[in-house]
Design an enzyme around this catalytic site. Structure first.
Site, PDB file in Angstrom:
ATOM      1  N   ASP A 118      40.451  33.081 -14.011  1.00  0.00           N
ATOM      2  CA  ASP A 118      40.501  32.053 -15.055  1.00  0.00           C
ATOM      3  C   ASP A 118      41.662  31.124 -14.750  1.00  0.00           C
ATOM      4  OD1 ASP A 118      38.306  32.922 -16.522  1.00  0.00           O
ATOM      5  OD2 ASP A 118      39.490  34.140 -17.901  1.00  0.00           O
ATOM      6  N   ASP A 134      32.656  29.640 -17.405  1.00  0.00           N
ATOM      7  CA  ASP A 134      32.666  29.860 -18.859  1.00  0.00           C
ATOM      8  C   ASP A 134      32.126  28.651 -19.619  1.00  0.00           C
ATOM      9  OD1 ASP A 134      33.845  32.332 -18.413  1.00  0.00           O
ATOM     10  OD2 ASP A 134      35.882  31.601 -18.782  1.00  0.00           O
TER      11      ASP A 134
END
Length: 181
Positions: A118, A134
């Site tokens: 991330d 995402d």
């Protein structure tokens, strides 16, 4: 038509997954874990973290469960996608293809690394760090909710679940009746 739509959906999914993996490779190759690059001052940064959970770190450390849930979700997406080949369902097909692409991007991380890379961080509002994949899971789900509220009704759900077929003339018929014709 059914095969063409499946191929287009698969191409969309592969493109999203590939872009996600390339971005993650660039991040992991050029950044130190937990470092950040300011993009918009203290508003938005690239902040490299390793997420062993799902959204917002839920189920952190339960990679096997997340892998199994991902496999199940991708199978459901494939099943629904094959039921909705008519043009009436194009927005839904596009959403499902995007979700599959995002799911595949994070799935590859979980299998290969045992965590998800991330890096996108809205620091101003302290929003959880997320990634390109995402976006392609979350935004299409929101769009699908709107489609369910405003576009698809009753018989459409039977088509989505594989119980009915939407004919070219806009009629909904039971699948078992179609097979016997």
């Amino acid at each position: 038509m059914k095969k063409k739509n499946a191929i287009i959906g698969l191409i969309i999914s592969i493109i999203i997954m590939a872009i996600d993996q390339v971005i993650k490779h660039i991040i992991t190759s050029n950044m130190i874990l937990d470092s950040e690059i300011k993009v918009l001052g203290d508003i938005f940064t690239i902040h490299y973290i390793r997420n062993t959970g799902s959204a917002w770190g839920m189920l952190s450390g339960h990679t096997i469960i997340l892998v199994l849930v991902s496999i199940f979700a991708m199978m459901v997406i494939g099943y629904v996608f094959m039921n909705i080949y008519q043009s009436h369902y194009t927005p839904l097909r596009v959403c499902l293809a995007m979700i599959l692409g995002g799911a595949l991007g994070n799935f590859i991380d979980r299998i290969r690394l045992h965590y998800v890379v991330d890096y996108l961080y809205f620091k101003l509002i302290n929003f959880p760090v997320f990634n390109f994949a995402d976006i392609f899971v979350t935004v299409p789900v929101i769009i699908m909710i709107l489609l369910v509220i405003f576009k698809y009704k009753g018989d459409d759900f039977d088509v989505i679940m594989g119980d009915k077929i939407l004919t070219d003339d806009g009629e909904y018929i039971e699948k078992r009746n179609r097979k016997s014709e």
